[in-house]
Write a protein that holds these residues in place. Sequence first.
Motif, mmCIF file in Angstrom:
data_model
loop_
_atom_site.group_PDB
_atom_site.id
_atom_site.type_symbol
_atom_site.label_atom_id
_atom_site.label_comp_id
_atom_site.label_asym_id
_atom_site.label_seq_id
_atom_site.Cartn_x
_atom_site.Cartn_y
_atom_site.Cartn_z
ATOM 1 N N VAL A 95 0.817 -1.209 0.000
ATOM 2 C CA VAL A 95 0.000 0.000 0.000
ATOM 3 C C VAL A 95 0.857 1.267 0.000
ATOM 4 O O VAL A 95 0.650 2.167 -0.831
ATOM 5 N N ILE A 96 1.822 1.382 0.902
ATOM 6 C CA ILE A 96 2.537 2.652 1.060
ATOM 7 C C ILE A 96 3.335 3.037 -0.193
ATOM 8 O O ILE A 96 3.246 4.186 -0.647
ATOM 9 N N PRO A 97 4.128 2.153 -0.805
ATOM 10 C CA PRO A 97 4.812 2.565 -2.042
ATOM 11 C C PRO A 97 3.836 2.990 -3.139
ATOM 12 O O PRO A 97 4.125 3.915 -3.898
ATOM 13 N N SER A 98 2.695 2.322 -3.220
ATOM 14 C CA SER A 98 1.700 2.703 -4.226
ATOM 15 C C SER A 98 1.169 4.099 -3.961
ATOM 16 O O SER A 98 0.971 4.897 -4.889
ATOM 17 N N MET A 99 0.920 4.431 -2.685
ATOM 18 C CA MET A 99 0.433 5.765 -2.342
ATOM 19 C C MET A 99 1.495 6.828 -2.641
ATOM 20 O O MET A 99 1.176 7.926 -3.107
ATOM 21 N N MET A 100 2.746 6.496 -2.379
ATOM 22 C CA MET A 100 3.820 7.456 -2.631
ATOM 23 C C MET A 100 3.940 7.778 -4.116
ATOM 24 O O MET A 100 4.214 8.927 -4.485
ATOM 25 N N ALA A 101 3.709 6.787 -4.965
ATOM 26 C CA ALA A 101 3.783 7.025 -6.411
ATOM 27 C C ALA A 101 2.739 8.045 -6.845
ATOM 28 O O ALA A 101 3.038 9.000 -7.573
ATOM 29 N N GLY A 102 1.506 7.863 -6.385
ATOM 30 C CA GLY A 102 0.449 8.803 -6.747
ATOM 31 C C GLY A 102 0.650 10.164 -6.132
ATOM 32 O O GLY A 102 0.375 11.199 -6.773
ATOM 33 N N GLY A 103 1.119 10.210 -4.883
ATOM 34 C CA GLY A 103 1.362 11.493 -4.242
ATOM 35 C C GLY A 103 2.442 12.289 -4.961
ATOM 36 O O GLY A 103 2.320 13.506 -5.125
ATOM 37 N N ALA A 104 3.509 11.610 -5.391
ATOM 38 C CA ALA A 104 4.576 12.294 -6.125
ATOM 39 C C ALA A 104 4.057 12.868 -7.438
ATOM 40 O O ALA A 104 4.394 14.003 -7.816
ATOM 41 N N LEU A 105 3.217 12.091 -8.145
ATOM 42 C CA LEU A 105 2.661 12.584 -9.415
ATOM 43 C C LEU A 105 1.767 13.793 -9.185
ATOM 44 O O LEU A 105 1.856 14.797 -9.912
ATOM 45 N N SER A 106 0.905 13.744 -8.171
ATOM 46 C CA SER A 106 0.017 14.873 -7.897
ATOM 47 C C SER A 106 0.811 16.121 -7.538
ATOM 48 O O SER A 106 0.523 17.222 -8.026
ATOM 49 N N GLY A 107 1.820 15.962 -6.673
ATOM 50 C CA GLY A 107 2.626 17.116 -6.297
ATOM 51 C C GLY A 107 3.338 17.738 -7.490
ATOM 52 O O GLY A 107 3.394 18.965 -7.621
ATOM 53 N N ALA A 108 3.868 16.894 -8.365
ATOM 54 C CA ALA A 108 4.566 17.405 -9.547
ATOM 55 C C ALA A 108 3.608 18.154 -10.472
ATOM 56 O O ALA A 108 3.940 19.228 -11.003
#
Length: 705
Positions: A626-639
């Motif tokens: 779960v956590i690595p998957s959430m980090m991927a989406g969070g990084a994309l949204s922030g960018a």
Amino acid sequence: MSEQIITTSTVNLDVDAGGDPSSVINHLAENLGAAGRTGDPAELARAALAREAKSATGLPGGIAIPHARAASVSQASLAMARLSPKVDFGAPDGPADLVFLIAAPEGGAAEHMKLLSSLARALVRPDFVASLRAAATDDEVVALVDDAINPPAAGTPGPTAPTAAAATAATAATAAAATSKAAGTPAGRDTAPAGQAGADKPRSIVAITACPTGIAHTYMAADALKYAAERAGVDFHVEPQGSSGTTPFTPDVIAGADAVIFATDVGVKGKNRFHGKPVIESGVKRAINEPDAMIAEALAAADNPHAAVVRAGESGDAAAGATERGGLSLGKQVQQALMTGVSYMIPFVAAGGLLIALGFLLAGYQIGNKNIDKTMTDGAYIALHNSLWDLPAGGLGTYLGAVSYAIGTLAMGMLVPALAGYIAFAIADRPGIAPGFVAGLVSVAVGASFIGGLVGGLAAGVICLWISRIPLPQWARGLQPVVIIPLFGSLIIGAIMFMFLGKPLAWLTTAMNNGLSHMTGGSAIVLGIVLGLMMCVDLGGPVNKAAYLFATTGLAIGGAAQLEIMAAVMCAGMVPPLAMALASTVLRPKLFTEPERENGKAAWLLGASFISEGAIPFAATDPLRVIPSMMAGGALSGALIMAFDVQLRAPHGGVFVFFAMNAWWWFLVALAAGTALSAVCVVAAKQWGRNPEHTEVAPLETVAA
């Protein structure tokens, strides 16, 4: 009470409730729902899992006590499962087969709390636990629990101390001797039994136990220490500071104590009472897991002239008090102080930022203009020079917006002083508050802002702690916490900030703000990626809070770059719950258990409201996927937020503060992209590594049957 706290319908003997804590907790919550004890089992399960994510509730001896308060709980209740197979709840000695879900109303009355704490205390008695394992029927379990929470009247034989006492007494004595030797017990000390001060007087120890909820661990720790003290032959008194009320020590008990134990996860109430006493400190769970060792350490501290002691000026309300903490590293103490400051600062941020946003909604963004010639567009000027009987040119809406903006601006102006003040409070307790606020105010005055508040708060706390340790005559000690420490602490830290630290920190702050303001293209996108990763790595933990603090302090400074950072942080923080909701309710529901699908339904609203903790139940049971998957989406949204130049003027609110954004449609695009990426990643991760036996689960009612 008119109704039992546990009934046969909430007892489950020798059941398979799933292979992880989430499944067991949801199973027991459904039991309570079917029994009419909660109107929303999913809400109760979420609250218990959120508590589980903060600190595992497994205890030595194969026991677990997940617990929570929830608005949907109608009365204090218990659901119990004797599991086969066992499930790992994080206990140091392995998985648990006896699990009690303790459910309390959100405003649970003292009577309810006393019943629940009685059960928690009974669970440290080996005879009671053995009886639960041997019970053949649900009725036997109910009778055992009723006896535990409603002890026999005076004069009636009651439960005895643990039967393992004799077996562990020698071990406790050996541990005490070893600890005393390691701590440097003076040579030639009387070598009578561990708890003996001399031929006729036993040693005396007092203890405080407290956990965040004050329902279970508080009382279990109290009784575990009590039984350990009995084994060591020590005169022992304990003050559990829990939800069922606290009976403070009498002055003579404290005066006669040779040492103090603080087994707490929160601040100690009235710590000043123990000034000068040798002290042993730990979290509440260590007192449950290692009570004999803590009693031995307290006895050793009583004989050690160099042992840590409770210092003057401490009230104990800070989460990290000013006691010398031999068990905590310097880095951990600094982290605790910083997090205390942040936790007290956030209400100023939320109130001030949302009031400013409301002012913009009512009167337009021009209400924030700081015009030197006061052309009636400055919200603060309008609020000061107009009234309901003398409205400005824009009418009532403009006036109300100006008042809201002015109040919010004043609240946000307290951000840095509150941060510095409560950092100092965490180090030196109440005497440190005034010098800490002074450090924050000076930081604002010289332009050092947020960085100055952090440094000034830490310095103020250390200075006040140093002053508190200066030996004073007896007549002056009463003035020390209320006059001497605040006066000289404020003078010293104020002078240091003005004369030495202020200008260098102001230069650093200005350089950082200029760097942010000139970030464009690739550099801004990299910053958005970093902030997105931080928001999703621990879902509300220290890293998440650090990113949020960085963003919200920027609101007080203003500027396009700071507003873009706030937008990136909020967007990334909304991704985890929305992504888990999308994955568990729309994309591949069969990859998730029934309780997870129910949690997913609630996560839609939590994510839309910018509550990252909505993803904790999923991360707690499957963090590696779960956590690595959430980090991927969070990084994309922030960018994407940084690439689209989206700006946000409110510190919280999610989709409900779109009016405070300059381009809410691009915010939605970034949010949708990050949510979709995280949802696809978590589905792929679960599909790749899933256990076919758990791709679909039977309804909870079937399992219960």
